[in-house]
Design an enzyme around this catalytic site. Sequence first.
Site, PDB file in Angstrom:
ATOM      1  N   GLU A  52       3.262   1.909  -3.717  1.00 21.22           N
ATOM      2  CA  GLU A  52       2.177   2.726  -4.293  1.00 21.22           C
ATOM      3  C   GLU A  52       1.932   4.023  -3.519  1.00 21.22           C
ATOM      4  O   GLU A  52       1.512   5.023  -4.100  1.00 21.22           O
ATOM      5  CB  GLU A  52       0.884   1.925  -4.376  1.00 21.22           C
ATOM      6  CG  GLU A  52       0.898   0.835  -5.452  1.00 21.22           C
ATOM      7  CD  GLU A  52       1.401  -0.499  -4.949  1.00 21.22           C
ATOM      8  OE1 GLU A  52       1.962  -0.559  -3.824  1.00 21.22           O
ATOM      9  OE2 GLU A  52       1.238  -1.509  -5.677  1.00 21.22           O
ATOM     10  N   PHE A 114      -8.974 -12.789  -6.187  1.00 22.03           N
ATOM     11  CA  PHE A 114      -7.590 -12.468  -5.849  1.00 22.03           C
ATOM     12  C   PHE A 114      -7.309 -10.991  -6.116  1.00 22.03           C
ATOM     13  O   PHE A 114      -7.618 -10.460  -7.173  1.00 22.03           O
ATOM     14  CB  PHE A 114      -6.630 -13.331  -6.676  1.00 22.03           C
ATOM     15  CG  PHE A 114      -5.185 -13.013  -6.418  1.00 22.03           C
ATOM     16  CD1 PHE A 114      -4.638 -13.207  -5.158  1.00 22.03           C
ATOM     17  CD2 PHE A 114      -4.386 -12.477  -7.416  1.00 22.03           C
ATOM     18  CE1 PHE A 114      -3.307 -12.883  -4.903  1.00 22.03           C
ATOM     19  CE2 PHE A 114      -3.065 -12.156  -7.165  1.00 22.03           C
ATOM     20  CZ  PHE A 114      -2.520 -12.359  -5.902  1.00 22.03           C
ATOM     21  N   GLN A 115      -6.723 -10.328  -5.151  1.00 22.74           N
ATOM     22  CA  GLN A 115      -6.399  -8.896  -5.208  1.00 22.74           C
ATOM     23  C   GLN A 115      -7.625  -8.032  -5.485  1.00 22.74           C
ATOM     24  O   GLN A 115      -7.528  -6.975  -6.107  1.00 22.74           O
ATOM     25  CB  GLN A 115      -5.275  -8.604  -6.207  1.00 22.74           C
ATOM     26  CG  GLN A 115      -3.940  -9.218  -5.747  1.00 22.74           C
ATOM     27  CD  GLN A 115      -2.733  -8.662  -6.466  1.00 22.74           C
ATOM     28  OE1 GLN A 115      -2.803  -8.305  -7.632  1.00 22.74           O
ATOM     29  NE2 GLN A 115      -1.612  -8.597  -5.766  1.00 22.74           N
ATOM     30  N   LYS A 164     -10.444  -5.113 -15.211  1.00 23.55           N
ATOM     31  CA  LYS A 164      -9.517  -5.559 -16.251  1.00 23.55           C
ATOM     32  C   LYS A 164     -10.237  -5.828 -17.578  1.00 23.55           C
ATOM     33  O   LYS A 164      -9.701  -5.520 -18.646  1.00 23.55           O
ATOM     34  CB  LYS A 164      -8.802  -6.819 -15.763  1.00 23.55           C
ATOM     35  CG  LYS A 164      -7.550  -7.140 -16.575  1.00 23.55           C
ATOM     36  CD  LYS A 164      -6.750  -8.279 -15.945  1.00 23.55           C
ATOM     37  CE  LYS A 164      -5.483  -8.534 -16.747  1.00 23.55           C
ATOM     38  NZ  LYS A 164      -4.724  -9.676 -16.197  1.00 23.55           N
ATOM     39  N   MET A 480       8.956  15.368  17.329  1.00 24.59           N
ATOM     40  CA  MET A 480       7.723  16.042  17.745  1.00 24.59           C
ATOM     41  C   MET A 480       6.967  15.173  18.758  1.00 24.59           C
ATOM     42  O   MET A 480       6.370  15.699  19.695  1.00 24.59           O
ATOM     43  CB  MET A 480       6.853  16.363  16.534  1.00 24.59           C
ATOM     44  CG  MET A 480       5.763  17.379  16.824  1.00 24.59           C
ATOM     45  SD  MET A 480       6.404  18.965  17.404  1.00 24.59           S
ATOM     46  CE  MET A 480       6.572  19.876  15.882  1.00 24.59           C
TER      47      MET A 480
END
Lengths: 582, 169
Positions: A52, A114-115, A164, A480
Amino acid sequence: MGTEMTGADIVVQALTELGVEVVFGYPGGAVLPIYDALFQQNRIRHILVRHEQAAVHAAEGYARASGKVGVVLVTSGPGATNAVTGITDALMDSIPLVVLTGQVPTHLIGTDAFQECDTVGITRHCSKHNYLVKETAKLGPVLHEAFYIARSGRPGPVVIDIPKDVQIMKARYAKPGTIAHKTYKPQVKGDLAAIEAAVDMLAAAERPILYTGGGIINSGPVATQLLRELAKATGAPVTSTLMGLGTMPDDHPQFLGMLGMHGSYEANMAMNQCDLMVCLGARFDDRVTGRLDAFSPTSRKIHVDIDRSSFNKTVRVDLAIQGDVGSVMEDMLKVWRARGHRAADQKAWWEQIKGWRARNSFGFEQKGEALLPQKAIQRLYEMTKAKKPIISTEVGQHQMWAAQHFGFHDPNKWLTSGGLGTMGYGLPAAIGAQLAFPGALVIDIAGEASIQMNIQELGTATQYRLPVKVFIINNEYMGMVRQWQELNHGGRYSESYSDSLPDFVMLAQAYGWKGITIEGPDDLDAGIQAMLDHPGPVMVDCRVAKLANCFPMIPSGAAHTDMILSAADERGEADDDAKALV
Amino acid sequence: MKHLPSERHTLSILVDNEAGVLARIVGLFSARGYNIESLTVADVSDDHAVSRITVVTSGPPPVIEQILAQLDRLVPVHRVIDLTAYGPHVEREMALVKVAGVGDKRVEALRLADIFRARPVDTSTASFVFEVSGSTEKVNQFITLMREVGLVEVARTGVVAIARGAEAV
């Protein structure tokens, strides 16, 4: 009014009406209804990334290259948290994005489902604005408003969290008219009296400088033209931040190159010695100013910015003009012409600049077996410039060398993570840019460490047959970090060696890419040519001198006048105050 | 900028009365390291659409200027008014002060409360709860005096403020 449809269909319908052609995303439980709606249409193309974070960087690359709003679609929980780095990156660099996140159904919010995660809580301070949409009927208006907020004013990322059940429920939807937000009203036109004062200051200045930034690119291509006209009219030298590269052609006689920590000697000295600084769409970032109390001590300063909070944040200015930088420059030019101003005599000023330029601060000498990274980028530029490539980068030495040695002539061709400094930005950003311009040559100039942070996106390019090129400046160090350890920590290279590197050629091949190795100066041109000749995606492992440092450099906490031009100028370890700076 | 003397400013912020708006304001203060000395928030419109948040903050003038600009760019913020810079305005806060004691202390508590125009809003044979309102200094002073006569606990609202005169600022 409107047609009754599911929340998921409203999302797709609104996106279509908003002109969205591409969505970058990754499916999951809490966004399945929207994915189902996407499946049943063919107006919006969905690009499946591998992580993502990369979806957001790809949308950023798409937005920066095209000037359009980038759109991301991810699921709840880990989908949203993985997107946070990209969202923060877009906020810091003012990139317009709309990020749609799935959420657990409204009745489960707050139950540690969940999630589930508190997406609006987590993204509140790393987005320009965010929404949790709890009613399907509000989905349409929120989507339209989100696009307006993302692209207007100082652009930025807007997050819309959609439970949802809201995606499944039905509501009436009709395309809204013009968005007139009740509280959010960005100021586009600058105050005319202030603009007149600015023009008079500019006309009277003996040692003016235009200090330009990414705001000019965000304002659109017209602003770039206006800057070039303003430069011509005033005869003033122009320098640019990392984010603004491309607004002035690299070879323009008035262009002094990038300023700041790894900017040119002439740009930084001119900033230090000018009598009038006109900041156009930049924000006096700490990479630019160096030590604040020594920053351009004798100049008067004008600051043009669309974001009021940029004024006097770190540097006090004499005149602040709030407005779109393109609109303000247009008015400045009108006033300049109406008052019959001519470029003042800046002969002495340009003589001084000529002296600084003669130091050739970006100069290097390629000798011996090891290929200098600067040389690699210089040749990459020379061999590709006719194709007007789009360049993205990761973060580190290679990024600064690219900014120094790759010449930019147009806006929207340079995609780099400036404010947040996000390693792993370049490959997904290149993928996003390639989708916006399928026929363009898009090259991610990478480091061997950075590229591994989102290397899984090789698969995305393969899947969509995107001929992205990745040019790895491989010095086997987080260069760097190593450079700072050399300068500030006694050369103790703590964890900065890139051990156990993959065979990049085999890795490329495993993903269906072409892999090329450049071992040294003798294969450089042939390697670049082979990369350009291959029609598909190519990964080039360009082995360079391992211990090269990026100069010039203004060490943290130092003044512009304390610039280190080469290794010979290094002055022992920094004191603790300087060491504490980033 | 850090060495400039700190000033106390009272800010009045009109915001959309929507979920999360207080978190945005408070989060901005904590994320950017600004001070909050007191904070009050309540719905102030007939249609429950607008809330007024009153924040007392402190910092050197450039920091105050940044706070105003940062607040102003939050999407749900209608207006930010620096009442301290604006000029004449009224600031009040209210406190509920619980005092326990018997005999002389109890009499003295009641007498002091009377001087401060604090009202007893709850009483038992061994305690009072006083309601006192006024400037922050007055409330502080009252609480200090109550310590000597059996202060038990305090609840304060924080400052609410509004500009003087006939006009809405």
